[in-house]
Design a protein around this motif. Structure first.
Motif, mmCIF file in Angstrom:
data_model
loop_
_atom_site.group_PDB
_atom_site.id
_atom_site.type_symbol
_atom_site.label_atom_id
_atom_site.label_comp_id
_atom_site.label_asym_id
_atom_site.label_seq_id
_atom_site.Cartn_x
_atom_site.Cartn_y
_atom_site.Cartn_z
ATOM 1 N N GLY B 248 0.819 -1.202 0.000
ATOM 2 C CA GLY B 248 0.000 0.000 0.000
ATOM 3 C C GLY B 248 0.856 1.256 0.000
ATOM 4 O O GLY B 248 0.564 2.232 -0.703
ATOM 5 N N LEU B 249 1.936 1.225 0.771
ATOM 6 C CA LEU B 249 2.820 2.394 0.841
ATOM 7 C C LEU B 249 3.522 2.621 -0.502
ATOM 8 O O LEU B 249 3.685 3.762 -0.941
ATOM 9 N N ARG B 251 2.400 1.936 -3.400
ATOM 10 C CA ARG B 251 1.429 2.536 -4.311
ATOM 11 C C ARG B 251 1.328 4.037 -4.067
ATOM 12 O O ARG B 251 1.285 4.829 -5.006
ATOM 13 N N LEU B 252 1.284 4.410 -2.794
ATOM 14 C CA LEU B 252 1.172 5.833 -2.475
ATOM 15 C C LEU B 252 2.456 6.581 -2.832
ATOM 16 O O LEU B 252 2.424 7.745 -3.218
#
Lengths: 257, 257
Positions: B248-249, B251-252
């Motif tokens: 998730g990180l 992706r951000l």
DNA sequence: ACCTGAACACCGTTCAAGT
DNA sequence: ACCTGAACACCGTTCAAGT
């Protein structure tokens, strides 16, 4: 009425409930480290040894206190398969927990396999409420992960969380992983945040003081991090991580792990 | 040689290091709850009060013990901008931490903005090592989140973690959120796992016993969960959540938050 | 410089004794 | 049935006294 007026001046007779309430109040006010049977007794106008009539021992006291806290966690409406109008409760989640937009995921999908009750909103609601509860009772998160017994309110919390995931389609291994990942985030964040629990305003003073005697050249990134936290509250950290996790889980759910 | 042979029979003279070592050994063996200054002194062949010559007080003892544990965490090679051949250390990560494939993310991207050193592998390596260290010293995770002071080894750990994220392109708010989300997962998972720390084999007995007196109809999903954990180890839960968060990180990071 | 003994102000818990 | 007082086996910490 000889029974009701057992005590002449004020004080109602001692009960387990009164002991637990006083324990929670005392731990809230002074921390759990200084809570002793003797001091708690004094608070209740009684000798410390009298508490053993209503509580097996200190561990039992802690278990009872913790279960009172667990009962404060706001679970999403029972919303079982047969429960009507779950939607009536969900909207309030959007109101009280406004940060949902941080990372859109489940909402934008028009998935035919999606459950009638949005599992993501339910999990989010529960997690945010649990987090707020831990913050209200700063001693409780550490107790939560200790080996004190699990009371009925905690069981209900756990059962509800597991059911929601189960009904959303998580099964077996993935259900277990999803459950623990969310719970870890809740308790991990609470513990870390509370480790630095300071009165408002105290943060600035502490940070500035710390940075004065700090080997900035040796740990420049840590120094920058402290400086950042002196200025910023970081209030949204909990929900940021929560959304990251819930989004990831939703992706795995629809692809089947 | 009057100084070296101060003590006639065996025992070397007491030092802070010896006190801290003995403290770690004692906490590992019997838990931190029963560790007292007096008992630790006895272990070292000395009266408990003698420890105050090498340690300010019990908190200082704990801080020293915890920093020894922190020093055991295996940080990825210094790998600063000027450090050569970081790749020489990274491969061993793949060997010792084989679960990376759970969710491919950073590897498949041919991103021109990607840092020379794979931040994801480095963060993963550090997190897995920290987790293993907490498991080796079951008392340390609770201390980590308590308010004992932060020693040099912990500072180095924190500084390295922050630097890696910074050099990967995380900045300001997102850097802070990424950092805390990963750290929360590490400490949260350790605390939850250790709350149920049982000797091998004890799990089956405990789970079976628990389920016997358990209101299964009232908490069916919790009952199923306990049953699951009696059979499955759940060893991969830590790395599962970790990968979820790191993916998730990442992706951000590439979308800029 | 380092260790000991005694002391102080606490702990959790048990138990006979009171009412 | 509930509370108290005394007791037991511990705590962390200080400090004068020893070597």
């Amino acid at each position: 009425m000889p029974k009701q007026a057992g005590r002449p001046s004020g004080r109602p007779t001692l009960t387990r409930d009164r002991v637990l309430d006083a324990g929670v109040a005392m731990a809230d006010a002074e921390g759990i480290g200084t809570l002793s049977m003797r001091r708690l007794g004094k608070e209740l106008g009684v000798e410390g040894m009298a508490l053993y009539n209503h509580v097996k021992n200190k561990d039992d006291l802690f278990e009872g206190m913790l279960d009172r806290v667990a009962a404060e966690i706001d679970l999403p409406a029972t919303g079982h398969a047969d429960a009507p109008s779950v939607g009536a409760d969900a909207p309030s989640a959007g109101a009280a927990v406004p940060g949902t937009g941080s990372a859109p995921a489940a909402q934008s999908r028009a998935d035919p396999a999606a459950p009638r009750v949005d599992w993501r909103s339910r999990a989010r609601w529960r997690a945010v409420s649990a987090h707020a509860t831990f913050m209200r009772h700063p001693w409780s998160a550490a107790l939560w992960t200790s080996s004190v017994g699990v009371g009925p309110a905690r069981m209900r919390y756990l059962d509800t969380a597991l059911r929601d995931l189960r009904e959303a389609g998580f099964a077996d291994g993935l259900l277990d992983l999803a459950f623990h990942t969310v719970e870890n985030h809740i308790v991990g964040h609470a513990m870390q945040e509370l480790g630095f629990s300071l009165a408002p305003g105290e943060m600035e003073a502490m940070g500035a003081e710390l940075l004065r005697s700090f080997p900035v050249e040796e740990y420049p990134f840590l120094a920058e991090h402290i400086r950042y936290h002196v200025e910023e509250t970081g209030d949204d950290a909990f929900e940021f991580g929560l959304d990251l996790i819930l989004d990831g889980l939703e992706r795995l759910r629809v692809t089947g792990g």
